[in-house]
Design a protein around this motif. Structure first.
Motif, PDB file in Angstrom:
ATOM      1  N   ASP A 161      11.348  -2.397   3.981  1.00 26.17           N
ATOM      2  CA  ASP A 161      10.138  -3.056   4.487  1.00 26.17           C
ATOM      3  C   ASP A 161       9.894  -4.428   3.861  1.00 26.17           C
ATOM      4  O   ASP A 161       9.067  -5.202   4.352  1.00 26.17           O
ATOM      5  CB  ASP A 161       8.909  -2.169   4.268  1.00 26.17           C
ATOM      6  CG  ASP A 161       8.832  -1.020   5.257  1.00 26.17           C
ATOM      7  OD1 ASP A 161       9.572  -1.035   6.261  1.00 26.17           O
ATOM      8  OD2 ASP A 161       8.024  -0.092   5.028  1.00 26.17           O
ATOM      9  N   GLN A 215       1.957  -4.000   1.491  1.00 19.63           N
ATOM     10  CA  GLN A 215       1.817  -2.662   0.908  1.00 19.63           C
ATOM     11  C   GLN A 215       1.558  -2.708  -0.588  1.00 19.63           C
ATOM     12  O   GLN A 215       0.785  -1.911  -1.110  1.00 19.63           O
ATOM     13  CB  GLN A 215       3.093  -1.846   1.118  1.00 19.63           C
ATOM     14  CG  GLN A 215       3.374  -1.462   2.540  1.00 19.63           C
ATOM     15  CD  GLN A 215       4.731  -0.770   2.654  1.00 19.63           C
ATOM     16  OE1 GLN A 215       5.715  -1.223   2.070  1.00 19.63           O
ATOM     17  NE2 GLN A 215       4.761   0.320   3.392  1.00 19.63           N
ATOM     18  N   THR A 216       2.277  -3.589  -1.284  1.00 24.35           N
ATOM     19  CA  THR A 216       2.191  -3.644  -2.745  1.00 24.35           C
ATOM     20  C   THR A 216       2.196  -5.104  -3.212  1.00 24.35           C
ATOM     21  O   THR A 216       2.456  -6.011  -2.440  1.00 24.35           O
ATOM     22  CB  THR A 216       3.388  -2.943  -3.426  1.00 24.35           C
ATOM     23  OG1 THR A 216       4.564  -3.720  -3.206  1.00 24.35           O
ATOM     24  CG2 THR A 216       3.586  -1.529  -2.898  1.00 24.35           C
ATOM     25  N   LYS A 250       9.603  -3.343  -0.652  1.00 23.84           N
ATOM     26  CA  LYS A 250       8.292  -3.005  -0.093  1.00 23.84           C
ATOM     27  C   LYS A 250       7.676  -4.227   0.589  1.00 23.84           C
ATOM     28  O   LYS A 250       7.863  -5.362   0.150  1.00 23.84           O
ATOM     29  CB  LYS A 250       7.323  -2.529  -1.180  1.00 23.84           C
ATOM     30  CG  LYS A 250       7.788  -1.323  -1.948  1.00 23.84           C
ATOM     31  CD  LYS A 250       7.685  -0.067  -1.128  1.00 23.84           C
ATOM     32  CE  LYS A 250       8.013   1.147  -1.982  1.00 23.84           C
ATOM     33  NZ  LYS A 250       8.759   2.144  -1.303  1.00 23.84           N
TER      34      LYS A 250
END
Length: 99
Positions: A33, A11-12, A7
């Motif tokens: 990603d 995003q995280t 990720k």
């Protein structure tokens, strides 16, 4: 230990958690990603630039190419193909995927 992050660091918090807990000498593979952190700009904002001094960092080349960032790879990050991915998993009997 091989840590795998898929990720984006935008995003995280998976990459941040990974970098906080990974020990010196561990390996990190960025896929999907997650490869955005392997770029020159991404490495600075993701904290990856500092981690390069203590971790071996790899990024999956097909994912870099698919996202159009292969030419912007940060210094010290090693691009690997799918065979390299398999080799890393085989080389590291323990791995952790960060979701």
């Amino acid at each position: 230990m091989l840590h795998i992050v898929n990720k984006s660091h935008r995003q995280t918090g998976s990459l941040a958690s990974c970098l906080r807990l990974a020990q010196d000498g561990h390996s990190l593979l960025l896929i999907e990603d997650g490869v955005y952190a392997a770029t020159k700009a991404g490495a600075a904002s993701a904290g990856l630039a500092d981690a390069l001094a203590r971790l071996k960092v790899y990024a999956l080349r097909p994912d870099l190419e698919a996202r159009g960032v292969a030419a912007a790879l940060a210094e010290g990050v090693i691009a690997v193909d799918y065979t390299g991915f398999v080799d890393l998993v085989a080389e590291h009997p323990n791995n952790q995927t960060w979701l």
